[in-house]
Design an enzyme around this catalytic site. Structure first.
Site, PDB file in Angstrom:
ATOM      1  N   THR A  84      -0.128   0.553  47.805  1.00  0.00           N
ATOM      2  CA  THR A  84      -0.639  -0.171  48.574  1.00  0.00           C
ATOM      3  C   THR A  84      -1.857   0.814  48.937  1.00  0.00           C
ATOM      4  O   THR A  84      -1.629   2.011  49.301  1.00  0.00           O
ATOM      5  CB  THR A  84       0.302   0.119  49.680  1.00  0.00           C
ATOM      6  OG1 THR A  84       1.027  -1.303  50.215  1.00  0.00           O
ATOM      7  CG2 THR A  84      -0.380  -0.214  51.007  1.00  0.00           C
TER       8      THR A  84
ATOM      9  N   SER B  39      10.069  -1.573  52.390  1.00  0.00           N
ATOM     10  CA  SER B  39       9.038  -0.512  52.758  1.00  0.00           C
ATOM     11  C   SER B  39       9.237   0.810  52.879  1.00  0.00           C
ATOM     12  O   SER B  39      10.123   0.985  52.439  1.00  0.00           O
ATOM     13  CB  SER B  39       8.581  -0.963  54.194  1.00  0.00           C
ATOM     14  OG  SER B  39       7.326   0.090  54.742  1.00  0.00           O
TER      15      SER B  39
ATOM     16  N   HIS C 283      -3.353  -6.355  55.418  1.00  0.00           N
ATOM     17  CA  HIS C 283      -2.231  -6.334  56.305  1.00  0.00           C
ATOM     18  C   HIS C 283      -2.014  -6.715  57.472  1.00  0.00           C
ATOM     19  O   HIS C 283      -1.648  -6.364  58.413  1.00  0.00           O
ATOM     20  CB  HIS C 283      -2.534  -4.791  55.891  1.00  0.00           C
ATOM     21  CG  HIS C 283      -1.999  -3.913  55.974  1.00  0.00           C
ATOM     22  ND1 HIS C 283      -0.929  -2.469  55.903  1.00  0.00           N
ATOM     23  CD2 HIS C 283      -0.839  -3.714  57.459  1.00  0.00           C
ATOM     24  CE1 HIS C 283      -0.410  -1.571  55.639  1.00  0.00           C
ATOM     25  NE2 HIS C 283      -0.189  -2.243  56.564  1.00  0.00           N
TER      26      HIS C 283
ATOM     27  N   LYS D 113      -1.885  -3.682  46.515  1.00  0.00           N
ATOM     28  CA  LYS D 113      -1.746  -4.529  47.619  1.00  0.00           C
ATOM     29  C   LYS D 113      -2.495  -3.937  48.549  1.00  0.00           C
ATOM     30  O   LYS D 113      -2.542  -2.838  49.067  1.00  0.00           O
ATOM     31  CB  LYS D 113      -0.420  -4.391  48.367  1.00  0.00           C
ATOM     32  CG  LYS D 113      -0.417  -4.869  49.919  1.00  0.00           C
ATOM     33  CD  LYS D 113       1.030  -5.042  49.974  1.00  0.00           C
ATOM     34  CE  LYS D 113       1.762  -5.833  50.896  1.00  0.00           C
ATOM     35  NZ  LYS D 113       0.813  -5.448  52.424  1.00  0.00           N
TER      36      LYS D 113
ATOM     37  N   TYR E  30       3.338   3.953  49.619  1.00  0.00           N
ATOM     38  CA  TYR E  30       2.185   4.196  50.696  1.00  0.00           C
ATOM     39  C   TYR E  30       2.336   5.192  49.825  1.00  0.00           C
ATOM     40  O   TYR E  30       2.693   6.735  50.065  1.00  0.00           O
ATOM     41  CB  TYR E  30       2.085   4.682  52.355  1.00  0.00           C
ATOM     42  CG  TYR E  30       2.123   3.118  53.516  1.00  0.00           C
ATOM     43  CD1 TYR E  30       1.140   2.716  53.325  1.00  0.00           C
ATOM     44  CD2 TYR E  30       3.571   3.187  53.803  1.00  0.00           C
ATOM     45  CE1 TYR E  30       0.775   1.936  54.451  1.00  0.00           C
ATOM     46  CE2 TYR E  30       3.119   2.287  55.018  1.00  0.00           C
ATOM     47  CZ  TYR E  30       2.156   1.345  54.337  1.00  0.00           C
ATOM     48  OH  TYR E  30       2.053   0.064  55.425  1.00  0.00           O
TER      49      TYR E  30
END
Length: 458
Positions: free
Chosen positions: A186, A136, A300, A276, A160
């Site tokens: 994402t 992540s 999520h 995603k 992100y």
């Protein structure tokens, strides 16, 4: 009457087989875990309330997560019979490479808070099992250290889009340089969801020592010893920490994220790109038309918009629309290998596990993650054998019925209701003047009686 006799010592000796005791406490704990639910129970005993609730919890009323898990429970399998299936093949070609199993480890933020080995344990276990590991943006281990922990395995990076775009661009360059083969762009986190458990627990990054946390730590000394005697948390994208998870996300994320950002990252990234957080058929079609390599149907883990669509219910509709154009993956709510098999049967190319992996991590570090993978692997293989299919490609919609407790309003009825509302709002309102009180009747006076109308005979 039953005839009784003294036990034969030789026969009794055959029954008396004692297992060698397991001395290692971690191995002893993990031996008793046969399901992901068992790992969760161990994790809850060993982890302070705030980090456990951060893992376990979801947004607001946690309806999205509950519904996603219920959707997998409401599955009816249809097995074949009299097929010879002595062994099954669980390998999967996914995003240009091979995975030994039809699932990988999903990206999770702040992972070393759950257990000090964090992403190193996850990446190492994934590499040993031959499945992908996803780091992540908010991971607590650097891109380069994850690569070192899984040097020959498949590493994916979840990105992100940050307010400071250069942070995202630099992370993209670093992941590419480290040999990560896929990026997960994402799109479901323009702002943080309302994670109420964190607020109620006063959970912050890093955790604060308060009377409440100290009391909660007394029966869980190992977690605190590990936390206080290992290197401080480092984040892939945040140079400073302090505050709740929601506050950190809101300060870092950007609600102006758009297709332009996707195009920029795509131009920078040399490998596969997956979007995603897709939650509608329409968006899946848009992304397929833009030529991305895959999408992940995900809400999520229920941690963003509560009452969001159930990814598993959405799966067959999206596969029918875009399954021939790109890979469709699914996550949220997977707690059993049967959930993975059902997803593959309905068209998912791949699945991702998040909480199931973290329960294993909290239960026993690297060995706990190995146990998670082992449990799910066994459940996948057993379910395939009971369905009597030898390969994942043999699975199809004929093997699964999705039962549902949440039946949508029929579209004609919904359209009629919408038209009624629109008509009511468009119709001009009648303005009524207030009634004035009736005047008092005058006193009766003599009046001439009205003449009778002559009747007409017909």
């Amino acid at each position: 009457m039953v005839q009784r006799q003294f036990p034969n010592p030789k026969e009794l000796a055959q029954l008396m087989r004692f297992k060698t005791p397991t001395l290692d406490p971690t191995d002893r704990r993990l031996e008793k875990a046969h399901t992901i639910a068992d790992l969760r129970a161990i994790a809850k005993r060993r982890t302070p309330k705030a980090p456990f609730d951060y893992t376990e919890g979801a947004a607001e009323g946690e309806l999205s997560l509950a519904r996603a898990r219920q959707a997998f429970q409401d599955v009816e399998f249809h097995p074949s019979v009299l097929r010879s299936v002595p062994v099954v093949d669980t390998t999967r070609e996914v995003l240009g490479g091979t995975s030994a199993l039809p699932f990988g480890i999903a990206p999770t933020g702040f992972t070393r808070l759950m257990q000090t080995e964090g992403e190193i344990a996850g990446a190492g276990a994934a590499g040993a099992a031959g499945i992908p590991f996803t780091l992540s943006t908010l991971g607590t281990t650097s891109i380069e250290d994850v690569k070192a922990a899984n040097p020959t395995g498949r590493n994916w990076f979840q990105l992100y889009v940050m307010r400071e775009r250069e942070i995202s661009y630099e992370l993209t360059r670093r992941a590419a340089s480290a040999g990560f083969d896929t990026i997960f762009f994402t799109v479901d986190t323009p702002v943080a969801g309302a994670r109420l458990r964190d607020k109620r627990n006063g959970f912050s990054i890093p955790p604060q020592l308060t009377p409440g946390t100290i009391i909660n730590a007394i029966p869980r000394p190992a977690w605190w010893i590990n936390f206080l005697t290992t290197p401080p948390l480092e984040f892939a994208s945040l140079s400073t920490t302090g505050g709740t998870v929601g506050e950190l996300l809101d300060s870092a994320m950007d609600p102006t994220i758009s297709f332009d950002d996707l195009d920029i990252i795509r131009s920078m990234w040399p490998g596969k790109i997956v979007v995603k957080g897709v939650q509608t058929v329409e968006d899946a079609r848009l992304l397929a038309d833009r030529g991305v390599d895959g999408i992940v149907l995900s809400n999520h883990g229920g941690r963003q918009l509560d009452r969001a669509p159930i990814p598993f219910h959405l799966l067959p509709h999206v596969v029918r629309e875009v399954g021939s154009d790109l890979e469709v993956h699914v996550d949220t709510g997977i707690m059993n290998g049967a959930d993975i098999v059902a997803s593959v049967a309905l068209g998912a190319r791949f699945t991702l596990i998040g909480r199931a992996y973290l329960y294993g991590l909290m239960a026993g570090g690297r060995r706990g993650v190995d146990k998670t993978i082992s449990i799910l692997k066994g459940e996948v293989e057993r379910t395939m054998k009971l369905l009597e299919v030898a390969t994942l490609d043999e699975l199809g919609p004929q093997h699964v019925t999705q039962l549902t407790r949440m039946v949508p309003i029929a579209k004609p009825l919904a359209d009629a209701a919408a038209r009624a509302v629109a008509t009511a709002s468009a119709k001009p309102k009648t303005v009524r003047t207030p009634r004035t009180p009736a005047a008092a009747k005058p006193a009766a006076t003599a009046t001439k009686p009205a003449a009778k109308k002559p009747s007409v005979k017909q």
